[in-house]
Design a protein around this motif. Structure first.
Motif, PDB file in Angstrom:
ATOM      1  N   GLY A  30       0.817  -1.210   0.000  1.00  0.00           N
ATOM      2  CA  GLY A  30       0.000   0.000   0.000  1.00  0.00           C
ATOM      3  C   GLY A  30       0.847   1.255   0.000  1.00  0.00           C
ATOM      4  N   SER A  31       0.403   2.265   0.742  1.00  0.00           N
ATOM      5  CA  SER A  31       1.065   3.572   0.647  1.00  0.00           C
ATOM      6  C   SER A  31       2.493   3.536   1.191  1.00  0.00           C
ATOM      7  N   MET A  32       2.710   2.813   2.299  1.00  0.00           N
ATOM      8  CA  MET A  32       4.079   2.777   2.826  1.00  0.00           C
ATOM      9  C   MET A  32       4.988   1.901   1.983  1.00  0.00           C
ATOM     10  N   ASP A  48       1.621  -9.334  -1.323  1.00  0.00           N
ATOM     11  CA  ASP A  48       0.413  -8.584  -0.990  1.00  0.00           C
ATOM     12  C   ASP A  48      -0.667  -9.616  -0.644  1.00  0.00           C
ATOM     13  N   ALA A  49      -1.918  -9.153  -0.492  1.00  0.00           N
ATOM     14  CA  ALA A  49      -2.969 -10.018   0.033  1.00  0.00           C
ATOM     15  C   ALA A  49      -3.368 -11.151  -0.922  1.00  0.00           C
ATOM     16  N   SER A  50      -2.997 -11.067  -2.197  1.00  0.00           N
ATOM     17  CA  SER A  50      -3.232 -12.179  -3.126  1.00  0.00           C
ATOM     18  C   SER A  50      -2.070 -12.221  -4.116  1.00  0.00           C
ATOM     19  N   ILE A  83       8.256  -4.730   6.713  1.00  0.00           N
ATOM     20  CA  ILE A  83       6.834  -5.002   6.975  1.00  0.00           C
ATOM     21  C   ILE A  83       6.026  -3.711   6.904  1.00  0.00           C
ATOM     22  N   VAL A  84       5.178  -3.629   5.885  1.00  0.00           N
ATOM     23  CA  VAL A  84       4.367  -2.425   5.652  1.00  0.00           C
ATOM     24  C   VAL A  84       2.890  -2.817   5.497  1.00  0.00           C
ATOM     25  N   THR A  85       2.461  -3.716   6.374  1.00  0.00           N
ATOM     26  CA  THR A  85       1.060  -4.148   6.397  1.00  0.00           C
ATOM     27  C   THR A  85       0.340  -3.390   7.512  1.00  0.00           C
ATOM     28  N   LEU A 101      -0.814  -7.582  11.571  1.00  0.00           N
ATOM     29  CA  LEU A 101       0.023  -8.628  10.976  1.00  0.00           C
ATOM     30  C   LEU A 101       1.499  -8.488  11.372  1.00  0.00           C
ATOM     31  N   HIS A 102       1.863  -7.341  11.961  1.00  0.00           N
ATOM     32  CA  HIS A 102       3.283  -7.070  12.209  1.00  0.00           C
ATOM     33  C   HIS A 102       3.950  -8.171  13.047  1.00  0.00           C
ATOM     34  N   ALA A 103       3.301  -8.554  14.155  1.00  0.00           N
ATOM     35  CA  ALA A 103       3.965  -9.472  15.096  1.00  0.00           C
ATOM     36  C   ALA A 103       4.236 -10.830  14.448  1.00  0.00           C
ATOM     37  N   THR A 132      12.163   0.026  14.049  1.00  0.00           N
ATOM     38  CA  THR A 132      10.774   0.504  13.949  1.00  0.00           C
ATOM     39  C   THR A 132      10.789   1.781  13.122  1.00  0.00           C
ATOM     40  N   ALA A 133       9.793   1.928  12.237  1.00  0.00           N
ATOM     41  CA  ALA A 133       9.820   3.046  11.277  1.00  0.00           C
ATOM     42  C   ALA A 133       9.286   4.361  11.878  1.00  0.00           C
ATOM     43  N   PHE A 134       9.895   4.754  12.989  1.00  0.00           N
ATOM     44  CA  PHE A 134       9.621   6.088  13.526  1.00  0.00           C
ATOM     45  C   PHE A 134      10.516   7.064  12.754  1.00  0.00           C
ATOM     46  N   GLY A 137      -2.221   5.220  18.094  1.00  0.00           N
ATOM     47  CA  GLY A 137      -1.149   4.387  17.550  1.00  0.00           C
ATOM     48  C   GLY A 137      -0.713   4.844  16.175  1.00  0.00           C
ATOM     49  N   ASP A 138      -1.667   5.363  15.416  1.00  0.00           N
ATOM     50  CA  ASP A 138      -1.414   5.737  14.026  1.00  0.00           C
ATOM     51  C   ASP A 138      -0.427   6.902  13.947  1.00  0.00           C
ATOM     52  N   ILE A 139      -0.737   7.989  14.643  1.00  0.00           N
ATOM     53  CA  ILE A 139       0.123   9.178  14.569  1.00  0.00           C
ATOM     54  C   ILE A 139       0.669   9.585  15.937  1.00  0.00           C
ATOM     55  N   GLY A 154      11.529  16.525   2.430  1.00  0.00           N
ATOM     56  CA  GLY A 154      10.152  16.041   2.313  1.00  0.00           C
ATOM     57  C   GLY A 154       9.978  14.671   2.921  1.00  0.00           C
ATOM     58  N   PHE A 155       8.768  14.135   2.806  1.00  0.00           N
ATOM     59  CA  PHE A 155       8.490  12.792   3.318  1.00  0.00           C
ATOM     60  C   PHE A 155       9.437  11.779   2.686  1.00  0.00           C
ATOM     61  N   GLY A 156       9.677  11.926   1.379  1.00  0.00           N
ATOM     62  CA  GLY A 156      10.554  10.989   0.678  1.00  0.00           C
ATOM     63  C   GLY A 156      11.984  11.030   1.193  1.00  0.00           C
TER      64      GLY A 156
HETATM   65  N1  LIG Z   1       5.793   6.020   9.009  1.00  0.00           N
HETATM   66  C1  LIG Z   1       4.746   6.678   8.545  1.00  0.00           C
HETATM   67  O1  LIG Z   1       4.783   7.891   8.455  1.00  0.00           O
HETATM   68  C2  LIG Z   1       3.518   5.932   8.133  1.00  0.00           C
HETATM   69  C3  LIG Z   1       2.556   6.521   7.316  1.00  0.00           C
HETATM   70  C4  LIG Z   1       1.437   5.772   6.935  1.00  0.00           C
HETATM   71  C5  LIG Z   1       1.273   4.465   7.394  1.00  0.00           C
HETATM   72  N2  LIG Z   1       2.215   3.925   8.224  1.00  0.00           N
HETATM   73  C6  LIG Z   1       2.081   2.531   8.738  1.00  0.00           C
HETATM   74  O2  LIG Z   1       2.419   1.624   7.684  1.00  0.00           O
HETATM   75  C7  LIG Z   1       1.642   0.434   7.778  1.00  0.00           C
HETATM   76  C8  LIG Z   1       0.898   0.242   6.471  1.00  0.00           C
HETATM   77  O3  LIG Z   1       0.112   1.395   6.226  1.00  0.00           O
HETATM   78  P1  LIG Z   1      -0.324   1.795   4.741  1.00  0.00           P
HETATM   79  O4  LIG Z   1      -0.782   3.214   4.832  1.00  0.00           O
HETATM   80  O5  LIG Z   1       0.732   1.433   3.762  1.00  0.00           O
HETATM   81  O6  LIG Z   1      -1.601   0.849   4.570  1.00  0.00           O
HETATM   82  P2  LIG Z   1      -2.320   0.436   3.211  1.00  0.00           P
HETATM   83  O7  LIG Z   1      -3.701   0.051   3.600  1.00  0.00           O
HETATM   84  O8  LIG Z   1      -2.095   1.481   2.170  1.00  0.00           O
HETATM   85  O9  LIG Z   1      -1.503  -0.862   2.759  1.00  0.00           O
HETATM   86  C9  LIG Z   1      -1.538  -2.064   3.477  1.00  0.00           C
HETATM   87  C10 LIG Z   1      -1.114  -3.168   2.535  1.00  0.00           C
HETATM   88  O10 LIG Z   1      -1.034  -4.405   3.258  1.00  0.00           O
HETATM   89  C11 LIG Z   1      -1.596  -5.403   2.419  1.00  0.00           C
HETATM   90  N3  LIG Z   1      -2.008  -6.579   3.190  1.00  0.00           N
HETATM   91  C12 LIG Z   1      -3.102  -6.763   3.974  1.00  0.00           C
HETATM   92  N4  LIG Z   1      -3.146  -8.036   4.420  1.00  0.00           N
HETATM   93  C13 LIG Z   1      -2.064  -8.676   3.908  1.00  0.00           C
HETATM   94  C14 LIG Z   1      -1.550  -9.987   4.004  1.00  0.00           C
HETATM   95  N5  LIG Z   1      -2.166 -10.939   4.742  1.00  0.00           N
HETATM   96  N6  LIG Z   1      -0.408 -10.304   3.348  1.00  0.00           N
HETATM   97  C15 LIG Z   1       0.233  -9.369   2.612  1.00  0.00           C
HETATM   98  N7  LIG Z   1      -0.190  -8.095   2.487  1.00  0.00           N
HETATM   99  C16 LIG Z   1      -1.316  -7.751   3.121  1.00  0.00           C
HETATM  100  C17 LIG Z   1      -2.771  -4.686   1.768  1.00  0.00           C
HETATM  101  O11 LIG Z   1      -3.264  -5.414   0.643  1.00  0.00           O
HETATM  102  C18 LIG Z   1      -2.095  -3.382   1.385  1.00  0.00           C
HETATM  103  O12 LIG Z   1      -1.378  -3.519   0.175  1.00  0.00           O
HETATM  104  C19 LIG Z   1       0.743   0.622   9.006  1.00  0.00           C
HETATM  105  O13 LIG Z   1       1.362   0.034  10.130  1.00  0.00           O
HETATM  106  C20 LIG Z   1       0.689   2.139   9.155  1.00  0.00           C
HETATM  107  O14 LIG Z   1       0.416   2.559  10.493  1.00  0.00           O
HETATM  108  C21 LIG Z   1       3.326   4.621   8.581  1.00  0.00           C
END
Ligand SMILES: NC(=O)c1ccc[n+]([C@@H]2O[C@H](COP(=O)([O-])OP(=O)(O)OC[C@H]3O[C@@H](n4cnc5c(N)ncnc54)[C@H](O)[C@@H]3O)[C@@H](O)[C@H]2O)c1
Length: 396
Positions: free
Chosen positions: A14-16, A45-47, A81-83, A87-89, A131-133, A190-192, A329-331
């Protein structure tokens, strides 16, 4: 640039995943001291279909639909791990037990107990864990830490941190994992909020007690794409939209944090202020390359806040564009995080912020949830054995 290659497997697309995939590609280009070349091997990814599409889009050699094909792959050195958090643990513990280094997004886990299991498993495995802080890697934030350590603003007395956003302020925003306690653990907290709690730990030290309130403004949301009037598509929101907490620090400073997804007009507004016995520091992530600092010394008529534009001479500044003022920037922040992770893996040294820091933030989040539920001050019990075994050996 070294020729050493570190192979990366990613879970989640996803986005991360976009941010981290971009960072692996850009880090060796932007960072003159790139310690190794990250190579993007496999993404899950999920499929399987989603995995394959993600591999094409994000530049991985292979895409899969089962994350175990990432954690168990013999040609993967490090797992990213960016799920969603639930699922993280499971993924992280399997990865570290397979000997992989792990970078995991925040919040590290759903609860402090789960975060502790991750940290202990990573420590036992002797792998690099992070941890991605990401805000810790911002040059202006690292410079704030340097000013504090050098005593430039004296003993810190007060920390005020906020992370204010407004993405959930519209009832039409559909229900997603971010509103589900079983997937996210908590809401804005937890999110922000976890980012700002980590910055409090990084800059000031351990939080030992909290006194918090939470609020949920929008109590139910509809599933994405569900037809109007279908009651089965409505879900209750059980997590917080906003949180406020007083903080007491071990070293005596006091402070507060606030996090919200319902702060209209503020989209990604992270700020902190630190007031010390001899000066003050102010940071605002919308102007991520600037640190404002006030020093009490000198003639009273000449005192005032300095606007310090960070650049190549500040901590982590070597990866920035060559002259100050080009923006961070964020990047850029994700490139600096990627550098810190790859550098730790290449050198076989402890990364910061590690799973311990993710665990510490989770302990404070749990304390805040307990305090909000009981409307009482809640103590965060002291931790006794936080040191990485390798750093203990190094000291011994
Ligand atoms: N560091 C930051 O600034 C920042 C910003 C946004 C999000 N995050 C964190 O990043 C993590 C992901 O957030 P996001 O915004 O990318 O979420 P998102 O919803 O955009 O992406 C999540 C991804 O995980 C996939 N997924 C779900 N179940 C799965 C599985 N069983 N197997 C494989 N992939 C699976 C989804 O299909 C999706 O592609 C979260 O922990 C969120 O808190 C951090």
């Amino acid at each position: 640039v070294t020729q050493e290659v570190i192979t990366i497997g990613m879970v989640g697309a996803g986005s991360m995943a976009r941010a981290h995939a971009m960072a692996y590609a850009a880090m060796p280009i932007l960072h003159p001291k790139a310690p190794a070349m990250p190579r993007k091997i496999v993404i899950a990814d999920a499929s399987e279909e989603l995995g394959r599409a993600a591999a094409r889009r994000l530049g991985f050699e292979k895409g899969v639909g089962d994350w175990r094909q990432v954690t168990d792959a013999s040609d993967v050195d490090a797992v990213d791990i960016v799920t969603p958090p639930h699922l993280h643990a499971e993924i992280a513990i399997r990865a570290v037990e397979a000997g992989k280094h792990v970078l995991c997004e925040k919040p590290l886990a759903l609860s402090d107990a789960e975060a502790e299991r991750m940290w202990r498993a990573a420590q036992r495995a002797g792998v690099v864990h992070m941890t991605a802080f990401n805000f810790r890697h911002v040059p202006a934030v690292a410079f704030a830490k340097q000013l504090l350590e050098e005593g430039k603003i004296g003993a810190p007395l007060s920390f005020r941190g906020s992370y204010l956003t407004d993405w959930a302020a519209d009832a039409a925003v559909p229900y997603s994992w971010a509103f589900d306690a079983r997937s996210a653990g908590s809401g804005a907290l937890g999110d922000i909020g976890s980012h700002i709690i980590d910055l409090a730990h990084f800059l000031i030290g351990d939080v030992v007690a909290v006194n918090a309130l939470t609020e949920t403004y929008i109590g139910e949301r509809r599933m994405a794409g569900a037809p109007e009037g279908d009651p089965s598509a409505v879900r209750r929101v059980e997590v917080d939209d906003a949180v406020w907490s007083l903080l007491e620090f071990r070293e005596g400073a006091r402070g507060c944090i606030e996090a919200s997804r319902y702060a209209l007009g503020l989209h990604n507004f992270l700020t902190f202020e630190i007031h010390g016995a001899e000066g003050s520091i102010v940071f605002d992530a919308e102007n991520r390359d600037v640190l404002h600092a006030f020093f009490r010394r000198g003639p009273i008529t000449e005192r005032g806040f300095r606007r310090i534009m960070t650049g190549p001479d500040h901590p982590h500044g070597e990866a920035l564009w060559r002259i100050p003022g080009m923006g961070v920037g964020f990047g850029d922040m994700k490139v600096l995080e990627c550098y810190a992770f790859i550098d730790a893996v290449a050198a076989g040294r402890e990364a910061t912020p590690s799973f311990v820091d993710g665990y510490k933030a989770a302990r404070v989040c749990s304390g805040i949830i307990a305090s909000a539920a009981t409307r009482q001050w809640t103590q965060i019990p002291p931790m006794t054995d936080t040191a990485d075994p390798r750093s203990r050996e190094a000291v011994a």
